[in-house]
Design a protein around this motif. Structure first.
Motif, PDB file in Angstrom:
ATOM      1  N   GLY A 138       0.818  -1.204   0.000  1.00 37.27           N
ATOM      2  CA  GLY A 138       0.000   0.000   0.000  1.00 37.27           C
ATOM      3  C   GLY A 138       0.852   1.254   0.000  1.00 37.27           C
ATOM      4  O   GLY A 138       0.570   2.216  -0.720  1.00 37.27           O
ATOM      5  N   ILE A 139       1.921   1.246   0.805  1.00 35.31           N
ATOM      6  CA  ILE A 139       2.817   2.405   0.846  1.00 35.31           C
ATOM      7  C   ILE A 139       3.476   2.613  -0.509  1.00 35.31           C
ATOM      8  O   ILE A 139       3.563   3.741  -1.014  1.00 35.31           O
ATOM      9  CB  ILE A 139       3.875   2.214   1.948  1.00 35.31           C
ATOM     10  CG1 ILE A 139       3.209   2.267   3.324  1.00 35.31           C
ATOM     11  CG2 ILE A 139       4.978   3.271   1.842  1.00 35.31           C
ATOM     12  CD1 ILE A 139       4.127   1.920   4.471  1.00 35.31           C
ATOM     13  N   PHE A 140       3.936   1.516  -1.121  1.00 34.02           N
ATOM     14  CA  PHE A 140       4.536   1.637  -2.449  1.00 34.02           C
ATOM     15  C   PHE A 140       3.540   2.217  -3.447  1.00 34.02           C
ATOM     16  O   PHE A 140       3.869   3.116  -4.238  1.00 34.02           O
ATOM     17  CB  PHE A 140       5.028   0.272  -2.930  1.00 34.02           C
ATOM     18  CG  PHE A 140       5.134   0.164  -4.429  1.00 34.02           C
ATOM     19  CD1 PHE A 140       6.100   0.884  -5.103  1.00 34.02           C
ATOM     20  CD2 PHE A 140       4.262  -0.640  -5.149  1.00 34.02           C
ATOM     21  CE1 PHE A 140       6.193   0.805  -6.494  1.00 34.02           C
ATOM     22  CE2 PHE A 140       4.359  -0.725  -6.528  1.00 34.02           C
ATOM     23  CZ  PHE A 140       5.326   0.003  -7.193  1.00 34.02           C
ATOM     24  N   ASN A 141       2.300   1.731  -3.423  1.00 34.27           N
ATOM     25  CA  ASN A 141       1.307   2.185  -4.394  1.00 34.27           C
ATOM     26  C   ASN A 141       0.829   3.605  -4.153  1.00 34.27           C
ATOM     27  O   ASN A 141       0.215   4.202  -5.042  1.00 34.27           O
ATOM     28  CB  ASN A 141       0.121   1.216  -4.425  1.00 34.27           C
ATOM     29  CG  ASN A 141       0.381   0.027  -5.323  1.00 34.27           C
ATOM     30  OD1 ASN A 141       0.203   0.100  -6.526  1.00 34.27           O
ATOM     31  ND2 ASN A 141       0.830  -1.067  -4.734  1.00 34.27           N
ATOM     32  N   ILE A 142       1.105   4.157  -2.968  1.00 32.22           N
ATOM     33  CA  ILE A 142       0.839   5.571  -2.763  1.00 32.22           C
ATOM     34  C   ILE A 142       1.619   6.389  -3.793  1.00 32.22           C
ATOM     35  O   ILE A 142       1.177   7.447  -4.244  1.00 32.22           O
ATOM     36  CB  ILE A 142       1.219   5.996  -1.327  1.00 32.22           C
ATOM     37  CG1 ILE A 142       0.153   5.492  -0.338  1.00 32.22           C
ATOM     38  CG2 ILE A 142       1.351   7.516  -1.204  1.00 32.22           C
ATOM     39  CD1 ILE A 142       0.490   5.777   1.105  1.00 32.22           C
ATOM     40  N   GLY A 143       2.785   5.868  -4.189  1.00 26.99           N
ATOM     41  CA  GLY A 143       3.589   6.570  -5.176  1.00 26.99           C
ATOM     42  C   GLY A 143       2.836   6.812  -6.468  1.00 26.99           C
ATOM     43  O   GLY A 143       2.962   7.880  -7.086  1.00 26.99           O
ATOM     44  N   ALA A 144       2.045   5.813  -6.904  1.00 28.91           N
ATOM     45  CA  ALA A 144       1.290   5.965  -8.151  1.00 28.91           C
ATOM     46  C   ALA A 144       0.286   7.097  -8.049  1.00 28.91           C
ATOM     47  O   ALA A 144       0.201   7.958  -8.929  1.00 28.91           O
ATOM     48  CB  ALA A 144       0.587   4.652  -8.484  1.00 28.91           C
ATOM     49  N   SER A 145      -0.489   7.105  -6.984  1.00 32.11           N
ATOM     50  CA  SER A 145      -1.519   8.132  -6.843  1.00 32.11           C
ATOM     51  C   SER A 145      -0.929   9.492  -6.465  1.00 32.11           C
ATOM     52  O   SER A 145      -1.389  10.534  -6.930  1.00 32.11           O
ATOM     53  CB  SER A 145      -2.571   7.696  -5.822  1.00 32.11           C
ATOM     54  OG  SER A 145      -1.979   7.193  -4.658  1.00 32.11           O
ATOM     55  N   PHE A 146       0.138   9.496  -5.640  1.00 31.70           N
ATOM     56  CA  PHE A 146       0.724  10.776  -5.251  1.00 31.70           C
ATOM     57  C   PHE A 146       1.425  11.430  -6.439  1.00 31.70           C
ATOM     58  O   PHE A 146       1.364  12.646  -6.608  1.00 31.70           O
ATOM     59  CB  PHE A 146       1.718  10.588  -4.101  1.00 31.70           C
ATOM     60  CG  PHE A 146       2.175  11.889  -3.501  1.00 31.70           C
ATOM     61  CD1 PHE A 146       1.391  12.540  -2.557  1.00 31.70           C
ATOM     62  CD2 PHE A 146       3.374  12.466  -3.882  1.00 31.70           C
ATOM     63  CE1 PHE A 146       1.793  13.750  -2.007  1.00 31.70           C
ATOM     64  CE2 PHE A 146       3.795  13.668  -3.336  1.00 31.70           C
ATOM     65  CZ  PHE A 146       3.005  14.320  -2.388  1.00 31.70           C
ATOM     66  N   GLY A 147       2.098  10.612  -7.267  1.00 31.79           N
ATOM     67  CA  GLY A 147       2.729  11.165  -8.461  1.00 31.79           C
ATOM     68  C   GLY A 147       1.698  11.766  -9.400  1.00 31.79           C
ATOM     69  O   GLY A 147       1.892  12.849  -9.960  1.00 31.79           O
ATOM     70  N   SER A 148       0.570  11.058  -9.574  1.00 37.25           N
ATOM     71  CA  SER A 148      -0.511  11.572 -10.414  1.00 37.25           C
ATOM     72  C   SER A 148      -1.160  12.794  -9.773  1.00 37.25           C
ATOM     73  O   SER A 148      -1.624  13.702 -10.479  1.00 37.25           O
ATOM     74  CB  SER A 148      -1.553  10.475 -10.635  1.00 37.25           C
ATOM     75  OG  SER A 148      -0.967   9.346 -11.256  1.00 37.25           O
ATOM     76  N   MET A 149      -1.214  12.832  -8.447  1.00 39.91           N
ATOM     77  CA  MET A 149      -1.779  13.968  -7.727  1.00 39.91           C
ATOM     78  C   MET A 149      -0.885  15.197  -7.854  1.00 39.91           C
ATOM     79  O   MET A 149      -1.353  16.331  -7.976  1.00 39.91           O
ATOM     80  CB  MET A 149      -1.947  13.603  -6.248  1.00 39.91           C
ATOM     81  CG  MET A 149      -2.538  14.710  -5.390  1.00 39.91           C
ATOM     82  SD  MET A 149      -2.605  14.254  -3.641  1.00 39.91           S
ATOM     83  CE  MET A 149      -0.901  14.520  -3.165  1.00 39.91           C
ATOM     84  N   LEU A 150       0.422  14.974  -7.844  1.00 40.50           N
ATOM     85  CA  LEU A 150       1.378  16.073  -7.921  1.00 40.50           C
ATOM     86  C   LEU A 150       1.416  16.704  -9.308  1.00 40.50           C
ATOM     87  O   LEU A 150       1.747  17.889  -9.455  1.00 40.50           O
ATOM     88  CB  LEU A 150       2.766  15.550  -7.550  1.00 40.50           C
ATOM     89  CG  LEU A 150       3.921  16.544  -7.449  1.00 40.50           C
ATOM     90  CD1 LEU A 150       3.640  17.596  -6.378  1.00 40.50           C
ATOM     91  CD2 LEU A 150       5.223  15.804  -7.129  1.00 40.50           C
ATOM     92  N   ALA A 151       1.053  15.931 -10.329  1.00 44.43           N
ATOM     93  CA  ALA A 151       1.176  16.409 -11.710  1.00 44.43           C
ATOM     94  C   ALA A 151       0.349  17.663 -12.011  1.00 44.43           C
ATOM     95  O   ALA A 151       0.891  18.621 -12.600  1.00 44.43           O
ATOM     96  CB  ALA A 151       0.829  15.283 -12.680  1.00 44.43           C
ATOM     97  N   PRO A 152      -0.957  17.725 -11.673  1.00 41.44           N
ATOM     98  CA  PRO A 152      -1.728  18.908 -12.062  1.00 41.44           C
ATOM     99  C   PRO A 152      -1.151  20.239 -11.569  1.00 41.44           C
ATOM    100  O   PRO A 152      -0.917  21.138 -12.386  1.00 41.44           O
ATOM    101  CB  PRO A 152      -3.126  18.628 -11.481  1.00 41.44           C
ATOM    102  CG  PRO A 152      -3.210  17.138 -11.464  1.00 41.44           C
ATOM    103  CD  PRO A 152      -1.828  16.677 -11.091  1.00 41.44           C
ATOM    104  N   PRO A 153      -0.894  20.419 -10.260  1.00 40.24           N
ATOM    105  CA  PRO A 153      -0.361  21.728  -9.854  1.00 40.24           C
ATOM    106  C   PRO A 153       1.032  22.012 -10.410  1.00 40.24           C
ATOM    107  O   PRO A 153       1.319  23.147 -10.802  1.00 40.24           O
ATOM    108  CB  PRO A 153      -0.343  21.650  -8.319  1.00 40.24           C
ATOM    109  CG  PRO A 153      -0.380  20.197  -7.990  1.00 40.24           C
ATOM    110  CD  PRO A 153      -1.136  19.544  -9.087  1.00 40.24           C
ATOM    111  N   LEU A 154       1.901  20.995 -10.469  1.00 42.52           N
ATOM    112  CA  LEU A 154       3.263  21.227 -10.950  1.00 42.52           C
ATOM    113  C   LEU A 154       3.280  21.537 -12.440  1.00 42.52           C
ATOM    114  O   LEU A 154       3.951  22.491 -12.888  1.00 42.52           O
ATOM    115  CB  LEU A 154       4.134  20.004 -10.664  1.00 42.52           C
ATOM    116  CG  LEU A 154       5.592  20.081 -11.157  1.00 42.52           C
ATOM    117  CD1 LEU A 154       6.307  21.267 -10.537  1.00 42.52           C
ATOM    118  CD2 LEU A 154       6.334  18.778 -10.847  1.00 42.52           C
TER     119      LEU A 154
END
Length: 417
Positions: A138-154
């Motif tokens: 679950g912690i590893f897969n947070i990377g998938a959603s957090f990376g996708s979450m970070l994309a719009p504002p950045l």
């Protein structure tokens, strides 16, 4: 002089892998956020955009090759090699001048980025005892959603302050920074100089003896003969289109159907991925709670997947609500539900297969997932102009329920030895 040991080193290692996944999904999500601006600038149609995304999905279907490489040459240097490649390819996106060039670059990006899930599952299988693998996954897969979450504002920030080309250069450069840290800090448990004897014993004693690798190279043909492989590959085929829809099509949906401008996309398009982060932790929590009530590990995973599939029914109503904010809320529920079930079925590769097979199996299952996403993306691109997005949102809910049924029917507890 004895070297100092790091307490709970396994959690630091999965955190480092998670950072790699964040960069992986940030770079692959950059195109989706930049799409409204990029498509207008390069005169690319929605149909041509579907070809671009399909090229990525077609190439990432070769991730069994990436998993095999990781199993053979090892996680440390294999993951670094792939990450260096995807970072450079991402930066090259900024020099594309037409959809054909973008499609070619997306294909190369898919080849390199297909290593993410196999790498994560290999790290989980090597560093964690069975009872902790769900949370670690679950912690590893947070990377998938957090990376996708970070994309719009950045990405929106880069476009507003510079241009869409700079967004690809910035996200790609971040990957090269991570590679340097990875090579400096990561090593396998048997080689890591900061791993204490106590923690090493905790890891080894908590792993199933029948899943210990024998040092041989994995056999893809043998794996494909196993019932349990199909039990997790087919649900991935049916469930993964949900993530592709969130990652590749939601920004365009918000622009064309809900009439959001670039600033509103920056404000709202990341929210489903924040919800997905929570889903990454919710799935393992459900499985652990079931285990505490006497449910065996594999059935507990099935139960967590089913909970996520039932919650995914909410996405069917996205096209029927009038309020764009209600639609965003339902998309957030979809992100939460999808990661609840996704992290569960992905983690099962480490529950059902030997250590020297895990990365290969994860890659092969990823191929099925990305093939489903490929077909779904082509259908959206071809039919969106005539039937709209609503039928596709409805179908996502149905596909996940079918996936849950297949998981219960096909997967069996492995025989211990």
């Amino acid at each position: 002089m004895a070297r100092f040991k790091i307490k709970g080193l396994r959690w630091w290692m999965i955190g480092l892998v998670m950072l790699g996944a964040i960069i992986n999904y940030l770079t692959r999500s950059t195109l989706a956020v930049a799409a409204p601006t990029l498509l207008k600038d390069l005169n690319i149609t929605a149909q041509e955009y579907s070809y671009i995304t399909a090229t990525f999905q077609g190439a990432i279907m070769l991730q069994p090759l990436a998993g095999y490489v990781l199993d053979v040459i090892g996680l440390k240097f294999g993951f670094a090699m792939f990450a260096t490649a995807w970072s450079m390819i991402c930066m090259a996106h900024g020099f594309a001048t037409n959809w054909q060039a973008l499609a070619g670059l997306r294909g190369l990006l898919g080849l390199a980025e297909g290593c993410a899930n196999p790498a994560g599952m290999k790290a989980v299988s090597e560093w964690f005892p069975a009872k902790e693998r769900g949370l670690a996954g679950g912690i590893f897969n947070i990377g998938a959603s957090f990376g996708s979450m970070l994309a719009p504002p950045l990405v929106v920030w880069a476009i507003l302050h510079y241009n869409w080309q700079s967004a690809f250069v910035i996200t790609g450069a971040l990957g090269l920074v991570w590679v340097a840290g990875w090579l400096l800090l990561y090593d396998a448990p048997a080689k890591h100089r900061r791993l204490s004897e106590e923690e090493a014993k905790h890891i080894v004693e908590g792993q199933e003896l029948h899943l210990q690798g024998d040092g041989t190279r994995p056999s893809i043909i043998s794996i494909m003969k196993m019932r349990n492989f199909w039990g997790i590959a087919l649900p991935r085929f049916l469930a993964d289109p949900a993530w592709g829809t969130l990652a590749f099509w939601v920004p365009l949906y918000l622009t064309t159907v809900r009439h959001f401008d670039l600033t509103q996309i920056a404000m709202f398009a990341w929210l489903p991925f924040l919800a997905a982060d929570l889903g990454c932790l919710f799935g393992p929590t459900v499985a652990l709670a079931l285990q505490k009530r006497g449910v065996k590990l594999i059935n507990a995973r099935k139960g967590a997947f089913t909970v996520g599939a039932c919650m995914m029914m909410g996405v069917a109503f996205v096209g029927f609500v009038d309020s764009p904010y209600a639609a965003i809320a339902l998309l957030c529920l979809a992100g939460f539900a999808h990661q609840t079930l996704s992290v569960t079925v992905i983690t099962m590769a480490s529950d059902l297969f030997r250590r020297n097979e895990v990365a290969t199996v994860a890659g092969m299952c990823g191929t099925f997932g990305n093939f489903g996403l490929l077909l779904f993306s082509l259908l959206i691109g071809g039919l969106m102009a005539t039937v709209g997005y609503t039928p596709f949102f409805v179908s996502l809910a149905v596909l996940d329920l079918v996936a849950a049924a297949l998981l219960w029917i096909l997967v069996r507890e492995p025989k211990s030895s």
